[in-house]
Design an enzyme around this catalytic site. Structure first.
Site, PDB file in Angstrom:
ATOM      1  CE1 TYR A   1      -3.750  -2.491   5.518  1.00  0.00           C
ATOM      2  CE2 TYR A   1      -2.834  -0.534   4.456  1.00  0.00           C
ATOM      3  CZ  TYR A   1      -3.386  -1.806   4.366  1.00  0.00           C
ATOM      4  OH  TYR A   1      -3.557  -2.385   3.138  1.00  0.00           O
TER       5      TYR A   1
ATOM      6  CB  SER B   1      -0.882  -0.007   1.258  1.00  0.00           C
ATOM      7  OG  SER B   1      -1.480   1.251   1.465  1.00  0.00           O
TER       8      SER B   1
END
Length: 218
Positions: A144, A131
């Site tokens: 995250y 990501s």
């Protein structure tokens, strides 16, 4: 000879879209996700082998590895988001962070370790889905993002240590998935990319087999 892929998080989102793309190209698929009902439905649609379970469970990882004695592609797509609403690091629950590390970092490494013998034999490939939160300083995404940064560095070192296996760590960009909706709301998520379009680009990557490295599909 038919190629075989193992895809985690394959019951929805990018994992499902990639499974559909590979199945249409004649790949043999072993798919996994935590929800057995959704996974079995996908397996029926695609003619895949479904093994439901949690990738953070060592016994489940062992079952997955046993199911793919021959393997050409491992896709570590399953991922946790962490607590929502996304908390600032100052208030991030440490137990939740430890659990997120297990799912997003330890589990992909465990699957790589368990399937490397097969991947070495086939000269196969590993896709670790990352990501832009791995490198961007986005408020609320610290937990995250930290796990994805760790996954990227594991991928980087794995590529150096395993020159006979392709290793790609892939930033797919924002996609209209349940995970993104949980993070930013359904209305904002609806404006993100269709996972099927991203999966087509990811399939092209697998087909073209470039050198190991970081890949952006944005």
């Amino acid at each position: 000879m038919t190629n075989t892929a193992l895809i985690t998080g394959a019951s929805r989102g990018l994992g499902l879209a990639l499974a559909r793309s590979l199945a249409a190209a004649g790949w043999n698929l072993v798919i996994t996700a935590r929800g057995s009902a959704d996974l079995e439905r996908v397996a029926g649609e695609l003619g895949a082998t479904a093994l439901a379970g949690d990738v953070a469970d060592a016994a489940h990882v062992a079952r997955l590895a046993q199911a793919v004695p021959e393997l050409d592609l491992l896709v570590n797509n399953a991922s946790g988001l962490g607590p929502t609403p996304l908390p600032a690091l100052a208030a991030y629950p440490l137990d939740a962070f430890r659990a997120l590390l297990e799912t997003n970092v330890t589990a992909p490494l465990a699957l790589v370790q368990a399937t490397l013998p097969a991947l070495r034999r086939s000269g196969g490939a590993v896709v670790n889905v990352s990501s832009d939160a791995a490198t961007g300083a986005y408020e609320g995404w610290g937990g995250y993002g930290a796990t994805k940064a760790a996954l990227e560095q594991l991928s980087n070192v794995l590529a150096a240590e395993e020159p006979g296996v392709r290793v790609w760590w892939v930033d797919p960009g924002e996609m209209n998935t349940r995970m993104l909706a949980d993070a930013v709301g359904a209305e904002e998520a609806a404006g993100a990319a269709d996972p099927a379009k991203v999966a087509a680009s990811l399939h092209d990557l697998v087909r073209s087999r470039p050198a190991s490295g970081k890949v952006s599909l944005r």
